[in-house]
Design an enzyme around this catalytic site. Structure first.
Site, PDB file in Angstrom:
ATOM      1  N   HIS A  14      50.795  51.442  48.562  1.00 11.09           N
ATOM      2  CA  HIS A  14      50.114  50.405  47.802  1.00 11.09           C
ATOM      3  C   HIS A  14      50.626  49.076  48.358  1.00 11.09           C
ATOM      4  O   HIS A  14      51.399  48.375  47.709  1.00 11.09           O
ATOM      5  CB  HIS A  14      50.476  50.569  46.322  1.00 11.09           C
ATOM      6  CG  HIS A  14      49.573  49.848  45.363  1.00 11.09           C
ATOM      7  ND1 HIS A  14      48.650  48.905  45.767  1.00 11.09           N
ATOM      8  CD2 HIS A  14      49.472  49.944  44.013  1.00 11.09           C
ATOM      9  CE1 HIS A  14      48.028  48.447  44.682  1.00 11.09           C
ATOM     10  NE2 HIS A  14      48.504  49.060  43.618  1.00 11.09           N
ATOM     11  N   ARG A  71      44.864  46.333  36.690  1.00 13.22           N
ATOM     12  CA  ARG A  71      45.468  45.147  37.313  1.00 13.22           C
ATOM     13  C   ARG A  71      45.025  44.885  38.740  1.00 13.22           C
ATOM     14  O   ARG A  71      44.678  43.762  39.098  1.00 13.22           O
ATOM     15  CB  ARG A  71      47.007  45.287  37.350  1.00 13.22           C
ATOM     16  CG  ARG A  71      47.703  44.825  36.133  1.00 13.22           C
ATOM     17  CD  ARG A  71      48.959  45.657  35.955  1.00 13.22           C
ATOM     18  NE  ARG A  71      48.519  46.960  35.503  1.00 13.22           N
ATOM     19  CZ  ARG A  71      48.369  47.281  34.223  1.00 13.22           C
ATOM     20  NH1 ARG A  71      48.708  46.444  33.305  1.00 13.22           N
ATOM     21  NH2 ARG A  71      47.911  48.461  33.871  1.00 13.22           N
ATOM     22  N   THR A  72      45.065  45.935  39.561  1.00 12.72           N
ATOM     23  CA  THR A  72      44.746  45.717  40.971  1.00 12.72           C
ATOM     24  C   THR A  72      43.290  45.280  41.079  1.00 12.72           C
ATOM     25  O   THR A  72      42.957  44.344  41.806  1.00 12.72           O
ATOM     26  CB  THR A  72      45.027  46.991  41.792  1.00 12.72           C
ATOM     27  OG1 THR A  72      46.359  47.409  41.489  1.00 12.72           O
ATOM     28  CG2 THR A  72      44.899  46.744  43.278  1.00 12.72           C
ATOM     29  N   ARG A 100      40.457  51.544  46.695  1.00 15.86           N
ATOM     30  CA  ARG A 100      41.479  52.378  46.048  1.00 15.86           C
ATOM     31  C   ARG A 100      40.910  53.780  45.954  1.00 15.86           C
ATOM     32  O   ARG A 100      39.786  53.973  45.477  1.00 15.86           O
ATOM     33  CB  ARG A 100      41.824  51.851  44.658  1.00 15.86           C
ATOM     34  CG  ARG A 100      42.576  52.897  43.837  1.00 15.86           C
ATOM     35  CD  ARG A 100      43.102  52.365  42.544  1.00 15.86           C
ATOM     36  NE  ARG A 100      44.191  51.422  42.751  1.00 15.86           N
ATOM     37  CZ  ARG A 100      45.112  51.143  41.836  1.00 15.86           C
ATOM     38  NH1 ARG A 100      45.079  51.719  40.659  1.00 15.86           N
ATOM     39  NH2 ARG A 100      46.064  50.272  42.092  1.00 15.86           N
ATOM     40  N   LYS A 126      25.097  62.893  46.796  1.00 16.47           N
ATOM     41  CA  LYS A 126      23.891  63.466  47.425  1.00 16.47           C
ATOM     42  C   LYS A 126      24.233  64.143  48.745  1.00 16.47           C
ATOM     43  O   LYS A 126      23.344  64.568  49.472  1.00 16.47           O
ATOM     44  CB  LYS A 126      22.862  62.352  47.698  1.00 16.47           C
ATOM     45  CG  LYS A 126      22.332  61.662  46.466  1.00 16.47           C
ATOM     46  CD  LYS A 126      21.217  60.713  46.906  1.00 16.47           C
ATOM     47  CE  LYS A 126      20.867  59.698  45.861  1.00 16.47           C
ATOM     48  NZ  LYS A 126      20.092  58.591  46.434  1.00 16.47           N
TER      49      LYS A 126
HETATM   50  C1  NCD Z   1      50.363  51.244  40.033  1.00 21.90           C
HETATM   51  C2  NCD Z   1      49.479  52.135  40.873  1.00 21.90           C
HETATM   52  O1  NCD Z   1      48.281  52.207  40.673  1.00 21.90           O
HETATM   53  O2  NCD Z   1      50.053  52.743  41.773  1.00 21.90           O
HETATM   54  N1  NCD Z   1      49.628  50.362  39.247  1.00 21.90           N
HETATM   55  C3  NCD Z   1      49.232  49.173  39.785  1.00 21.90           C
HETATM   56  O3  NCD Z   1      48.505  49.127  40.761  1.00 21.90           O
HETATM   57  N2  NCD Z   1      49.738  48.053  39.249  1.00 21.90           N
HETATM   58  C4  NCD Z   1      51.414  51.956  39.302  1.00 21.90           C
HETATM   59  C5  NCD Z   1      51.034  53.081  38.391  1.00 21.90           C
HETATM   60  O4  NCD Z   1      49.859  53.389  38.192  1.00 21.90           O
HETATM   61  O5  NCD Z   1      51.969  53.669  37.850  1.00 21.90           O
END
Ligand code: NCD
Length: 360
Positions: free
Chosen positions: A175, A92-93, A142, A121
């Protein structure tokens, strides 16, 4: 003195010293010309910013519905490039940021694993980060390491190419853009009930390692008269840092492991999954904690307006049949992510005024 002049930046010895400072001390480091520049923690957002971003997201959403409106959006940032550096799993993100970029005309490049980048490397993290910035105008990261996005921003802010950095999930810590979309969703779900002010919100599941509930808790300080219910098994209770933040900001919260007792009391329930990727032995964590799942039988126990949220992905936390109930807001929540992230990107590149002008 020019009132738009930058405040004198605090000078730090190096990354370790910077990282060890309190978030309050560091907030200015991620601002430029009086605006948020890098998005690293939820504590960066105040009420004015949240309200503004939600209204911007509504406008972008409306514009994107027509061919002409979408055409205007697509021309906004055609001259910019974004990099999605997602080395922790994401659906999703990743997709919502990618599609937010497409909507605004940005070109996107992606790295989805460290095994394909030059880190293998032996390149230092600092050099890898500078390399990203050489090719793009925005980095969205991320990473399983809590401080990675922050370090990226910190490193780049000392170079001649300080491109903005957005934190798309920093290990079990934060997040912040998920928290933005959660707020946007809650405000929308309660649009005929006065918004999020005065509401009672339950957060359920792995509150200890869940970065979404942590970031969302920080944002609650911006809303009047909110009450939180932290519903978790003993081993996954909310950490002390969040609880002391809430106490400091006079936000009421209750802790319990009795989910059913909380159901009739609240205006929203935010469910989360067990984050066993952070366990020392992930495969040995097999307990599913059914007492913290929402079943169809619970639909009669919640209020008629109660919104059900989940950052997704779901495992067992919500029975699939619950999806048919209009109070199930998690699929709408998912879509809100794309619009609020598009709004954030227009703000970061200072083209947000162009969108407002469309409505004046
Ligand atoms: C969440 C995350 O990655 O922290 N997912 C997301 O970004 N929608 C929640 C999760 O992974 O449980």
């Amino acid at each position: 003195m020019d009132r738009y002049a930058e405040p004198t930046r605090q000078v730090y010895e190096g990354w370790d010293e910077f990282y060890s400072r309190s978030v309050d001390d560091k907030l200015d480091s991620f601002r430029q010309n009086g605006r948020i520049f890098d998005v690293i923690y939820a504590q960066q957002f105040d009420r004015e910013f949240l309200d503004y971003l939600c209204s911007l997201a509504e406008k972008i959403r409306l514009l994107a519905k027509t061919k002409m409106g979408l055409g205007k959006l697509k021309r906004l940032l055609q001259h910019k490039r974004a990099m999605l550096y997602f080395v922790q799993p994401s659906t999703r993100t990743f997709l919502s940021f990618q599609n937010a970029c497409y909507t605004l005309g940005l070109s996107v490049s992606e790295i989805r694993g460290t095994s394909t980048s030059s880190e293998v490397k032996g390149e230092s993290q600092e050099d890898t980060i500078r390399t990203f910035a050489s090719y793009v105008d925005l980095i969205i990261a991320r990473h399983a390491e809590a401080g990675f996005a922050e370090k990226t921003a910190w490193v780049l802010n000392q170079t001649e190419r300080p491109v903005p950095v957005l934190n798309g999930g920093s290990g079990p810590d934060q997040h912040p853009t998920q928290a933005l979309l959660d707020i946007y969703t809650l405000e929308r779900e309660f649009r005929n009930l006065g918004g999020l002010d005065g509401k009672k919100v339950a957060m359920v599941g792995d509150l200890k390692r869940g970065r979404t509930v942590r970031s969302l808790s920080y944002l609650m300080k911006n809303y009047r008269d909110v009450t939180l219910y932290f519903v978790a098994p003993e081993v996954f209770r909310m950490r002390e840092d969040i609880k002391s933040f809430l106490t400091k900001h006079a936000i009421r919260f209750h802790e319990t492991d009795d989910f059913e007792s909380v159901m009739p009391l609240v205006d929203a329930i935010y469910l989360t999954r067990i984050q066993n990727e952070y366990a020392e032995h992930p495969s040995s964590e097999t307990e599913t904690y059914p007492a913290f799942h929402f079943k169809t039988k619970h639909l009669t126990m919640i209020q008629p307006h109660c919104a059900l949220l989940h950052p997704l992905p779901r495992r067992y936390e919500i029975e699939v049949a619950v999806d048919k109930d209009p109070r199930a807001a998690y699929w709408r929540q998912e879509r809100c992510g794309m619009w609020i992230r598009a709004a954030l990107i227009t703000y970061i590149f200072r083209v947000d005024q162009v969108i407002l002008d469309e409505f004046s």
